[in-house]
Design a protein around this motif. Sequence first.
Motif, PDB file in Angstrom:
ATOM      1  N   LEU A  81       3.222  -2.129  -7.590  1.00  0.00           N
ATOM      2  CA  LEU A  81       2.022  -1.812  -6.812  1.00  0.00           C
ATOM      3  C   LEU A  81       1.437  -3.109  -6.273  1.00  0.00           C
ATOM      4  CD1 LEU A  81       0.388   0.731  -9.266  1.00  0.00           C
ATOM      5  CD2 LEU A  81       1.703   1.224  -7.233  1.00  0.00           C
ATOM      6  N   PRO A  82       1.372  -3.286  -4.949  1.00  0.00           N
ATOM      7  CA  PRO A  82       0.931  -4.559  -4.385  1.00  0.00           C
ATOM      8  C   PRO A  82      -0.521  -4.890  -4.721  1.00  0.00           C
ATOM      9  CG  PRO A  82       1.120  -2.890  -2.662  1.00  0.00           C
ATOM     10  CD  PRO A  82       1.737  -2.309  -3.903  1.00  0.00           C
ATOM     11  N   LYS A  90       3.155   2.398 -15.503  1.00  0.00           N
ATOM     12  CA  LYS A  90       2.069   1.916 -16.359  1.00  0.00           C
ATOM     13  C   LYS A  90       0.705   2.205 -15.739  1.00  0.00           C
ATOM     14  CE  LYS A  90       4.751  -1.757 -18.590  1.00  0.00           C
ATOM     15  NZ  LYS A  90       4.895  -3.214 -18.811  1.00  0.00           N
ATOM     16  N   GLU A  91       0.628   2.074 -14.415  1.00  0.00           N
ATOM     17  CA  GLU A  91      -0.633   2.379 -13.759  1.00  0.00           C
ATOM     18  C   GLU A  91      -0.984   3.863 -13.878  1.00  0.00           C
ATOM     19  OE1 GLU A  91      -2.866  -0.012 -11.768  1.00  0.00           O
ATOM     20  OE2 GLU A  91      -1.870  -0.817 -13.544  1.00  0.00           O
ATOM     21  N   GLU A  92       0.042   4.701 -13.791  1.00  0.00           N
ATOM     22  CA  GLU A  92      -0.186   6.136 -13.992  1.00  0.00           C
ATOM     23  C   GLU A  92      -0.720   6.394 -15.395  1.00  0.00           C
ATOM     24  OE1 GLU A  92       0.323  10.479 -13.723  1.00  0.00           O
ATOM     25  OE2 GLU A  92      -0.204   8.837 -12.379  1.00  0.00           O
ATOM     26  N   SER A 117     -11.501  -1.069 -11.197  1.00  0.00           N
ATOM     27  CA  SER A 117     -11.816  -0.982  -9.774  1.00  0.00           C
ATOM     28  C   SER A 117     -11.931  -2.368  -9.154  1.00  0.00           C
ATOM     29  CB  SER A 117     -13.124  -0.195  -9.583  1.00  0.00           C
ATOM     30  OG  SER A 117     -13.467  -0.106  -8.223  1.00  0.00           O
ATOM     31  N   THR A 118     -12.572  -3.293  -9.875  1.00  0.00           N
ATOM     32  CA  THR A 118     -12.705  -4.668  -9.387  1.00  0.00           C
ATOM     33  C   THR A 118     -11.349  -5.337  -9.248  1.00  0.00           C
ATOM     34  OG1 THR A 118     -14.872  -4.865 -10.434  1.00  0.00           O
ATOM     35  CG2 THR A 118     -13.756  -6.913  -9.850  1.00  0.00           C
ATOM     36  N   ASP A 119     -10.409  -4.961 -10.123  1.00  0.00           N
ATOM     37  CA  ASP A 119      -9.069  -5.533 -10.104  1.00  0.00           C
ATOM     38  C   ASP A 119      -8.139  -4.840  -9.120  1.00  0.00           C
ATOM     39  OD1 ASP A 119      -9.815  -7.327 -12.020  1.00  0.00           O
ATOM     40  OD2 ASP A 119      -9.056  -6.146 -13.708  1.00  0.00           O
ATOM     41  N   GLY A 120      -8.678  -3.906  -8.320  1.00  0.00           N
ATOM     42  CA  GLY A 120      -7.839  -3.231  -7.325  1.00  0.00           C
ATOM     43  C   GLY A 120      -7.319  -1.888  -7.765  1.00  0.00           C
ATOM     44  N   GLY A 121      -8.014  -1.224  -8.673  1.00  0.00           N
ATOM     45  CA  GLY A 121      -7.556   0.075  -9.163  1.00  0.00           C
ATOM     46  C   GLY A 121      -7.625   1.191  -8.140  1.00  0.00           C
ATOM     47  N   GLY A 122      -8.388   0.986  -7.070  1.00  0.00           N
ATOM     48  CA  GLY A 122      -8.422   1.953  -5.982  1.00  0.00           C
ATOM     49  C   GLY A 122      -8.991   3.302  -6.397  1.00  0.00           C
ATOM     50  N   GLY A 158      -7.666   2.562  -0.799  1.00  0.00           N
ATOM     51  CA  GLY A 158      -7.743   2.957  -2.181  1.00  0.00           C
ATOM     52  C   GLY A 158      -6.507   3.559  -2.785  1.00  0.00           C
ATOM     53  N   LEU A 159      -5.517   3.952  -1.966  1.00  0.00           N
ATOM     54  CA  LEU A 159      -4.274   4.460  -2.539  1.00  0.00           C
ATOM     55  C   LEU A 159      -3.458   3.277  -3.043  1.00  0.00           C
ATOM     56  CD1 LEU A 159      -3.248   7.192   0.046  1.00  0.00           C
ATOM     57  CD2 LEU A 159      -3.983   7.550  -2.309  1.00  0.00           C
ATOM     58  N   PRO A 160      -2.917   3.384  -4.253  1.00  0.00           N
ATOM     59  CA  PRO A 160      -2.203   2.239  -4.819  1.00  0.00           C
ATOM     60  C   PRO A 160      -0.844   1.986  -4.184  1.00  0.00           C
ATOM     61  CG  PRO A 160      -2.153   4.095  -6.315  1.00  0.00           C
ATOM     62  CD  PRO A 160      -3.045   4.483  -5.197  1.00  0.00           C
ATOM     63  N   TRP A 161      -0.391   2.857  -3.287  1.00  0.00           N
ATOM     64  CA  TRP A 161       0.879   2.636  -2.588  1.00  0.00           C
ATOM     65  C   TRP A 161       0.866   3.508  -1.345  1.00  0.00           C
ATOM     66  CZ3 TRP A 161       4.500  -0.981  -3.767  1.00  0.00           C
ATOM     67  CH2 TRP A 161       5.703  -0.944  -3.089  1.00  0.00           C
ATOM     68  N   ASP A 162       1.677   3.177  -0.354  1.00  0.00           N
ATOM     69  CA  ASP A 162       1.769   4.040   0.812  1.00  0.00           C
ATOM     70  C   ASP A 162       2.207   5.428   0.382  1.00  0.00           C
ATOM     71  OD1 ASP A 162       1.066   2.024   2.493  1.00  0.00           O
ATOM     72  OD2 ASP A 162       3.131   1.420   2.934  1.00  0.00           O
ATOM     73  N   PRO A 163       1.566   6.464   0.896  1.00  0.00           N
ATOM     74  CA  PRO A 163       1.913   7.829   0.484  1.00  0.00           C
ATOM     75  C   PRO A 163       3.363   8.155   0.775  1.00  0.00           C
ATOM     76  CG  PRO A 163      -0.138   7.787   1.724  1.00  0.00           C
ATOM     77  CD  PRO A 163       0.460   6.421   1.841  1.00  0.00           C
ATOM     78  N   LEU A 164       4.042   8.689  -0.208  1.00  0.00           N
ATOM     79  CA  LEU A 164       5.435   9.060  -0.036  1.00  0.00           C
ATOM     80  C   LEU A 164       5.585  10.486   0.461  1.00  0.00           C
ATOM     81  CD1 LEU A 164       6.880   7.502  -3.309  1.00  0.00           C
ATOM     82  CD2 LEU A 164       6.827   6.513  -1.029  1.00  0.00           C
ATOM     83  N   GLY A 165       4.501  11.260   0.384  1.00  0.00           N
ATOM     84  CA  GLY A 165       4.601  12.665   0.746  1.00  0.00           C
ATOM     85  C   GLY A 165       4.144  12.977   2.152  1.00  0.00           C
ATOM     86  N   GLY A 166       3.744  11.985   2.916  1.00  0.00           N
ATOM     87  CA  GLY A 166       3.305  12.214   4.284  1.00  0.00           C
ATOM     88  C   GLY A 166       1.900  12.796   4.349  1.00  0.00           C
ATOM     89  N   PRO A 167       1.494  13.205   5.548  1.00  0.00           N
ATOM     90  CA  PRO A 167       0.126  13.703   5.737  1.00  0.00           C
ATOM     91  C   PRO A 167      -0.220  14.885   4.847  1.00  0.00           C
ATOM     92  CG  PRO A 167       1.174  13.263   7.850  1.00  0.00           C
ATOM     93  CD  PRO A 167       2.241  13.127   6.806  1.00  0.00           C
TER      94      PRO A 167
END
Length: 354
Positions: A81-82, A90-92, A117-122, A158-167
Amino acid sequence: MPVSMRDLALACVALSALLAAPPAPAQEAPPPGTPLPAIPEAARGAPGEPQEKAPAADGAQDPFPGLFFPSYRDDPAVSRLPDTGGDPVKEEQRYRDCLARAADDPDHALDLAFRWSTDGGGLPAEHCIAVALITMGHPDVAAERFEDMLAKLRRGEGLPWDPLGGPASIDALAAAIYAQLGNARLMADDPERAIDAFTRALSLLPAGRLDLEQQLYIDRARAAGILGRFPDAITDLDRAEAIDPEVPEIYVLRASARRALGQFGKAEDDLARAAALRPEWPLLWLERANLKAMEGDAAAARALWVKLAARWPDSPEAQAARRNLARLDAGAGGNTADDAGGNMRTNRGAHTGG
């Protein structure tokens, strides 16, 4: 035993007692001018106040469960996760652990979630903050957090990664957040804005999500009932029934709305259907007793209230039954009661997750 707001949400938060209003004329109502018996009280509690936990309904679901974030998938293409530099698995787990802690130790969970959240938890960290606030009895503040989450989602933040499921996956996530926003608004005693949130959720929900669609109709019916919009509540409950008729909650709620409209025969039919699905349910017994009282059968109502209070003594329904018995013994008139419609404030929590 005292319970947290999270436990309350599991058992009895999202339903509201229909506000006092005289039964409207209907085909099955008593003739005009016929004196009505005392209007019974439904089990309920002030929004935001801890209560005794009622026995959960079969299949009861948490109205604030974990949300499905499109990036959290077991996919080899996702390795890191960037935003956090963490492993997605682990994030999950961090997200699930935070939600679990929010139920048992919300102060600690709030501190951890703010740091995350401060650390980028989104959005996952933001969601944990909102759930902790609900557990602490601040649904109005939590609702503001859900609004912030939706604003960030619209901006693609706020999403921890680009959505893999599309719109479609983003729409499903937005619908689930709107659903939880609606339940928070109900807990904050703001049914009008709750209806708006549930309606927005339904407009966004992708095809095929029948579980959430059904619960959204039920939730919106609750809010309509609070506002005295009983025909609207019945319409949404009819829609919920069309999706899955094996949900006893639908029939108890619809019986309450029909009782408020003076449609006693139809209310009896709904209670019979609920009893066939879940006979041992204090909310069903309470609504049946309340309906008997409204029909003028005080002896039958008394017997049911007494049995309910003895069988489930610590439930909100038993507390309402005892108050109804006290009013009956005191000979109170219908205008002294708190509730003309029924149990739309204190049934089980609603599933509104992704």
